[in-house]
Write a protein that holds these residues in place. Sequence first.
Motif, short mmCIF file in Angstrom:
data_model
loop_
_atom_site.label_atom_id
_atom_site.label_comp_id
_atom_site.label_asym_id
_atom_site.label_seq_id
_atom_site.Cartn_x
_atom_site.Cartn_y
_atom_site.Cartn_z
N THR A 8 0.85 -1.19 0.00
CA THR A 8 0.00 0.00 0.00
C THR A 8 0.89 1.24 0.00
O THR A 8 1.56 1.52 1.00
N PRO A 9 0.93 2.00 -1.10
CA PRO A 9 1.78 3.19 -1.14
C PRO A 9 1.27 4.24 -0.15
O PRO A 9 0.07 4.45 -0.01
N SER A 10 2.21 4.91 0.52
CA SER A 10 1.86 6.03 1.38
C SER A 10 1.35 7.18 0.50
O SER A 10 1.90 7.45 -0.56
N ARG A 11 0.32 7.86 0.97
CA ARG A 11 -0.19 9.04 0.25
C ARG A 11 0.63 10.29 0.57
O ARG A 11 0.47 11.32 -0.07
N VAL A 12 1.50 10.20 1.60
CA VAL A 12 2.26 11.37 2.04
C VAL A 12 3.73 11.25 1.71
O VAL A 12 4.37 12.21 1.30
N PHE A 13 4.30 10.06 1.87
CA PHE A 13 5.72 9.84 1.66
C PHE A 13 5.93 9.01 0.39
O PHE A 13 5.60 7.83 0.37
N GLY A 14 6.48 9.60 -0.64
CA GLY A 14 6.78 8.87 -1.87
C GLY A 14 7.79 7.77 -1.59
O GLY A 14 8.76 7.96 -0.86
N GLY A 15 7.58 6.61 -2.18
CA GLY A 15 8.52 5.50 -2.02
C GLY A 15 8.20 4.57 -0.87
O GLY A 15 8.76 3.49 -0.79
N PHE A 16 7.34 4.99 0.05
CA PHE A 16 6.96 4.11 1.16
C PHE A 16 5.83 3.19 0.69
O PHE A 16 4.82 3.67 0.16
N LYS A 17 5.99 1.89 0.90
CA LYS A 17 4.92 0.91 0.60
C LYS A 17 4.73 0.07 1.85
O LYS A 17 5.60 -0.74 2.19
N LEU A 18 3.63 0.29 2.52
CA LEU A 18 3.38 -0.32 3.82
C LEU A 18 2.24 -1.33 3.72
O LEU A 18 1.52 -1.37 2.72
N ALA A 42 1.01 11.37 9.58
CA ALA A 42 1.82 12.26 8.72
C ALA A 42 0.99 13.43 8.21
O ALA A 42 1.50 14.54 8.05
N GLY A 43 -0.30 13.19 7.99
CA GLY A 43 -1.18 14.25 7.51
C GLY A 43 -1.44 15.33 8.52
O GLY A 43 -1.87 16.44 8.17
N ARG A 44 -1.18 15.04 9.78
CA ARG A 44 -1.38 16.04 10.85
C ARG A 44 -0.21 17.00 11.00
O ARG A 44 -0.35 18.05 11.62
N VAL A 45 0.96 16.63 10.49
CA VAL A 45 2.20 17.33 10.81
C VAL A 45 2.34 18.64 10.04
O VAL A 45 2.32 18.66 8.81
N GLY A 46 2.51 19.73 10.78
CA GLY A 46 2.77 21.03 10.17
C GLY A 46 4.19 21.51 10.38
O GLY A 46 4.67 22.41 9.69
N ALA A 47 4.88 20.94 11.37
CA ALA A 47 6.28 21.28 11.65
C ALA A 47 6.86 20.15 12.49
O ALA A 47 6.14 19.45 13.19
N VAL A 48 8.20 20.01 12.41
CA VAL A 48 8.90 18.95 13.14
C VAL A 48 9.98 19.58 14.01
O VAL A 48 10.71 20.48 13.56
N SER A 90 13.81 18.08 5.44
CA SER A 90 13.08 17.78 6.66
C SER A 90 12.71 16.30 6.63
O SER A 90 12.62 15.70 5.55
N PRO A 91 12.46 15.69 7.80
CA PRO A 91 11.99 14.30 7.78
C PRO A 91 10.57 14.17 7.24
O PRO A 91 10.11 13.06 7.00
N HIS A 92 9.90 15.29 7.03
CA HIS A 92 8.53 15.29 6.49
C HIS A 92 8.54 16.03 5.16
O HIS A 92 9.16 17.09 5.05
N PRO A 93 7.85 15.51 4.14
CA PRO A 93 7.94 16.13 2.81
C PRO A 93 7.44 17.57 2.74
O PRO A 93 7.89 18.33 1.88
N ALA A 94 6.52 17.96 3.62
CA ALA A 94 5.94 19.31 3.51
C ALA A 94 6.20 20.20 4.71
O ALA A 94 5.96 21.40 4.65
N GLY A 146 0.84 26.41 11.89
CA GLY A 146 -0.50 26.95 11.67
C GLY A 146 -1.54 26.11 12.39
O GLY A 146 -1.44 25.90 13.59
N ASP A 147 -2.52 25.59 11.65
CA ASP A 147 -3.57 24.79 12.29
C ASP A 147 -3.23 23.30 12.31
O ASP A 147 -4.05 22.48 12.68
N LYS A 148 -2.01 22.96 11.93
CA LYS A 148 -1.58 21.55 12.00
C LYS A 148 -0.80 21.32 13.29
O LYS A 148 -0.60 22.23 14.10
N ASP A 149 -0.33 20.08 13.46
CA ASP A 149 0.31 19.70 14.71
C ASP A 149 1.83 19.72 14.59
O ASP A 149 2.39 19.78 13.50
N VAL A 150 2.48 19.64 15.76
CA VAL A 150 3.93 19.62 15.85
C VAL A 150 4.38 18.20 16.20
O VAL A 150 3.89 17.62 17.18
N ALA A 151 5.28 17.65 15.40
CA ALA A 151 5.82 16.32 15.65
C ALA A 151 7.21 16.44 16.27
O ALA A 151 8.02 17.27 15.84
#
Length: 199
Positions: free
Chosen positions: A44-54, A66-72, A89-93, A130-135
């Motif tokens: 199952t490809p990740s919708r957030v991280f390219g190359g991840f198949k889980l 991953a969809g919750r993360v606005g900053a790390v 960053s460890p997160h694509p966005a 912003g309105d996202k979470d901090v990881a």
Amino acid sequence: MEMSKVFSAMAVSADGYVTGRGPGPGRGLGDGGMLFDWYFDGDTPSRVFGGFKLSEPSARVFDALAGRVGAVVAGRNTYEDSDRFGGGSPHPAAPLFVLSHRPAPEMTDRQTLVTAGIGEAVAAAREAAGDKDVALMGGGVVTEALKAGMVDELVLHQVPVLLGAGRPYFQELPEHVRLRLVEVVPAPGVTHLHYEVER
């Protein structure tokens, strides 16, 4: 408006390590690389991280987080062990805030060095998120944030291996921190344990 949440979601061995022996630049997690096998052992490809198949259950949990993360916010050891995330960053966005008391090598426009402590790092990350979470990434950062009462949730992606040594997920805490189990998702090669921190 509800304040963004601060959480950590890290792969951890059954005996509590987030790296194996000998982590470092060019060596990643040292001999603990199997902690990340579940990122790539499914179909199952990740919708957030390219190359991840889980696996399907892992993809569901991983992408929701991953969809919750606005900053790390990451610690210096995590930053160096990960070869400075290749300047990103460890997160694509999401932008990266590196907590360190030592000067860092040149950083990119996606990376910010914070030397004034965990409170400043989380505050800066919250503003960027912003309105996202901090990881949070790294045992030292998670421990400091727990000491400061800043962590809302902990997710342990627990891999069924005893590493025997390495960097622990949690360092010494001055007192007990009580957790409430929210969800358990068993998946091939990993069990996802989602806790809320009780206050």
